[in-house]
Design a protein around this motif. Structure first.
Motif, PDB file in Angstrom:
ATOM      1  N   LYS A  42       0.831  -1.206   0.000  1.00 60.95           N
ATOM      2  CA  LYS A  42       0.000   0.000   0.000  1.00 60.95           C
ATOM      3  C   LYS A  42       0.866   1.256   0.000  1.00 60.95           C
ATOM      4  CE  LYS A  42      -3.844  -2.135   2.513  1.00 60.95           C
ATOM      5  NZ  LYS A  42      -4.753  -2.024   3.691  1.00 60.95           N
ATOM      6  N   GLY A  43       0.235   2.376  -0.328  1.00 59.92           N
ATOM      7  CA  GLY A  43       0.931   3.645  -0.223  1.00 59.92           C
ATOM      8  C   GLY A  43       0.954   4.127   1.221  1.00 59.92           C
ATOM      9  N   PRO A  44       1.825   5.063   1.562  1.00 62.71           N
ATOM     10  CA  PRO A  44       1.858   5.617   2.927  1.00 62.71           C
ATOM     11  C   PRO A  44       0.540   6.289   3.273  1.00 62.71           C
ATOM     12  CG  PRO A  44       3.838   6.219   1.701  1.00 62.71           C
ATOM     13  CD  PRO A  44       2.887   5.622   0.716  1.00 62.71           C
ATOM     14  N   GLN A  45       0.181   6.200   4.542  1.00 66.66           N
ATOM     15  CA  GLN A  45      -1.049   6.819   5.021  1.00 66.66           C
ATOM     16  C   GLN A  45      -0.726   7.642   6.254  1.00 66.66           C
ATOM     17  OE1 GLN A  45      -4.198   4.016   5.799  1.00 66.66           O
ATOM     18  NE2 GLN A  45      -5.753   5.606   5.843  1.00 66.66           N
ATOM     19  N   LEU A  46      -1.229   8.859   6.288  1.00 68.22           N
ATOM     20  CA  LEU A  46      -0.991   9.750   7.419  1.00 68.22           C
ATOM     21  C   LEU A  46      -1.597   9.174   8.694  1.00 68.22           C
ATOM     22  CD1 LEU A  46      -0.008  12.687   8.240  1.00 68.22           C
ATOM     23  CD2 LEU A  46      -2.421  13.312   8.078  1.00 68.22           C
ATOM     24  N   ILE A  47      -0.803   9.130   9.780  1.00 67.90           N
ATOM     25  CA  ILE A  47      -1.337   8.648  11.049  1.00 67.90           C
ATOM     26  C   ILE A  47      -1.415   9.752  12.099  1.00 67.90           C
ATOM     27  CG2 ILE A  47      -0.743   6.218  10.766  1.00 67.90           C
ATOM     28  CD1 ILE A  47       1.775   6.727  12.454  1.00 67.90           C
ATOM     29  N   ILE A  48      -0.533  10.728  12.036  1.00 66.71           N
ATOM     30  CA  ILE A  48      -0.562  11.841  12.971  1.00 66.71           C
ATOM     31  C   ILE A  48       0.361  12.919  12.431  1.00 66.71           C
ATOM     32  CG2 ILE A  48       1.350  11.061  14.447  1.00 66.71           C
ATOM     33  CD1 ILE A  48      -0.408  11.975  16.879  1.00 66.71           C
ATOM     34  N   ASP A  49       0.082  14.166  12.782  1.00 68.13           N
ATOM     35  CA  ASP A  49       0.961  15.248  12.367  1.00 68.13           C
ATOM     36  C   ASP A  49       1.013  16.297  13.464  1.00 68.13           C
ATOM     37  OD1 ASP A  49      -1.502  16.530   9.956  1.00 68.13           O
ATOM     38  OD2 ASP A  49      -1.509  16.541  12.134  1.00 68.13           O
ATOM     39  N   ILE A  50       2.004  17.178  13.372  1.00 68.03           N
ATOM     40  CA  ILE A  50       2.158  18.215  14.380  1.00 68.03           C
ATOM     41  C   ILE A  50       2.677  19.476  13.706  1.00 68.03           C
ATOM     42  CG2 ILE A  50       4.520  17.553  15.030  1.00 68.03           C
ATOM     43  CD1 ILE A  50       3.673  18.161  17.975  1.00 68.03           C
TER      44      ILE A  50
ATOM     45  N   GLN B  95      -4.311  19.448  -0.800  1.00 67.52           N
ATOM     46  CA  GLN B  95      -4.924  20.716  -1.113  1.00 67.52           C
ATOM     47  C   GLN B  95      -3.928  21.870  -0.990  1.00 67.52           C
ATOM     48  OE1 GLN B  95      -7.693  21.188  -2.598  1.00 67.52           O
ATOM     49  NE2 GLN B  95      -7.400  23.399  -2.609  1.00 67.52           N
ATOM     50  N   THR B  96      -3.097  21.835   0.065  1.00 65.64           N
ATOM     51  CA  THR B  96      -2.092  22.880   0.215  1.00 65.64           C
ATOM     52  C   THR B  96      -0.707  22.297  -0.021  1.00 65.64           C
ATOM     53  OG1 THR B  96      -1.740  22.575   2.587  1.00 65.64           O
ATOM     54  CG2 THR B  96      -3.554  24.009   1.925  1.00 65.64           C
ATOM     55  N   LEU B  97       0.254  23.195  -0.132  1.00 62.58           N
ATOM     56  CA  LEU B  97       1.610  22.764  -0.447  1.00 62.58           C
ATOM     57  C   LEU B  97       2.416  22.572   0.832  1.00 62.58           C
ATOM     58  CD1 LEU B  97       3.058  22.000  -2.993  1.00 62.58           C
ATOM     59  CD2 LEU B  97       3.777  24.371  -3.281  1.00 62.58           C
ATOM     60  N   ALA B  98       3.681  22.606   0.741  1.00 59.50           N
ATOM     61  CA  ALA B  98       4.668  22.083   1.690  1.00 59.50           C
ATOM     62  C   ALA B  98       4.309  22.254   3.159  1.00 59.50           C
ATOM     63  CB  ALA B  98       6.021  22.694   1.395  1.00 59.50           C
ATOM     64  N   GLY B  99       4.074  23.477   3.607  1.00 62.22           N
ATOM     65  CA  GLY B  99       3.891  23.699   5.035  1.00 62.22           C
ATOM     66  C   GLY B  99       2.454  23.605   5.501  1.00 62.22           C
ATOM     67  N   GLY B 100       1.551  23.409   4.590  1.00 61.18           N
ATOM     68  CA  GLY B 100       0.142  23.349   4.952  1.00 61.18           C
ATOM     69  C   GLY B 100      -0.174  22.105   5.745  1.00 61.18           C
ATOM     70  N   ALA B 101      -0.953  22.266   6.801  1.00 60.38           N
ATOM     71  CA  ALA B 101      -1.238  21.146   7.694  1.00 60.38           C
ATOM     72  C   ALA B 101      -2.492  20.401   7.270  1.00 60.38           C
ATOM     73  CB  ALA B 101      -1.379  21.642   9.131  1.00 60.38           C
ATOM     74  N   ASP B 102      -2.507  19.955   6.028  1.00 57.24           N
ATOM     75  CA  ASP B 102      -3.608  19.105   5.580  1.00 57.24           C
ATOM     76  C   ASP B 102      -3.004  17.797   5.087  1.00 57.24           C
ATOM     77  OD1 ASP B 102      -3.870  19.556   2.150  1.00 57.24           O
ATOM     78  OD2 ASP B 102      -2.508  20.752   3.385  1.00 57.24           O
TER      79      ASP B 102
END
Lengths: 107, 115
Positions: A42-50, B95-102
């Motif tokens: 599978k492709g990578p899937q976002l699990i969490i971000d900060i 939807q947004t580029l590099a720094g966008g938190a989406d």
């Protein structure tokens, strides 16, 4: 450009134990740090971000911490389960990824 | 359910052939990306596009070109395939580029082998 280093490259843990993956970045202007999980085939899937205005974020068994001064961030998985076995990638912005960590959870 | 699809899961080509990898997203995203994934090297950005007909080089553009004629479609072109281009290719959109938190959404990948 941005340079992201990720350690360790492989991690084997006993089911129920915690797993920690660490990343460093070089560009102090980076302000978004996602973590991805990639399961086999599978492709990578976002699990969490900060984002850089936050020091820590938690979602159930997964947490991420960010130290902007030291330019490093970490992924913490608690109470690991077999389904946590996968390759995990950190990234700084959407464009620069770490080399990946293969996590194996032993039953 | 949002989706990024790639035209082939596996592809085998011969050295010198022209290769097209197609990617389609159904989320009306502005930005699309092509990465290659190699063991121990992670994901490396080849090209990205922030609008129709607009493109920017990533970290490893040599030997590749891209085309974005429609918002939903982003193609990666290997003008003359070489064995060192054997790799897993991943397409993504956001939807947004590099720094966008989406969220950046990835396709399942195309494993290309060049013989």
């Amino acid at each position: 450009g941005e340079n992201v280093e990720q350690h360790p490259s492989t991690l084997s843990v006993q089911e129920g134990d915690s797993a920690v993956i660490k990343c460093t970045y070089s560009d102090s202007a980076s302000n978004y740090f996602p973590w991805y999980k990639q399961e086999l085939g599978k492709g990578p899937q976002l699990i969490i971000d900060i984002r850089s205005n936050v020091g820590e974020k938690k979602d159930q068994r997964i947490a991420v911490t960010l130290n902007k001064t030291a330019k490093h961030f970490s992924l913490h998985i608690t109470e690991t389960q077999p389904e946590d076995s996968a390759v995990y990638f950190c990234a700084a912005t959407k464009l620069s990824f770490g080399a990946g960590t293969t996590v194996t959870v032993r039953a | 359910d949002v989706k990024v699809t790639q035209s082939s899961r596996y592809l085998v080509k011969r050295t010198g052939e022209k290769v097209f990898l197609e990617c389609v997203q159904d989320m009306d995203h502005e930005n699309m990306f092509w990465y290659r994934q190699d063991p121990g090297l992670g994901l490396r950005l080849i090209y990205f596009s922030y609008d129709v007909k607009m493109k920017e080089k990533g970290d490893i553009p040599e030997g590749y070109s891209v085309s974005r004629e429609k918002k939903e479609r982003f193609s990666l072109i290997l003008e003359s395939a070489s064995t060192n281009q054997t790799s897993m290719y991943l397409c993504a959109s956001s939807q947004t580029l590099a720094g966008g938190a989406d969220t950046q959404y990835f396709g399942p990948g195309t494993r290309l082998t060049v013989l």
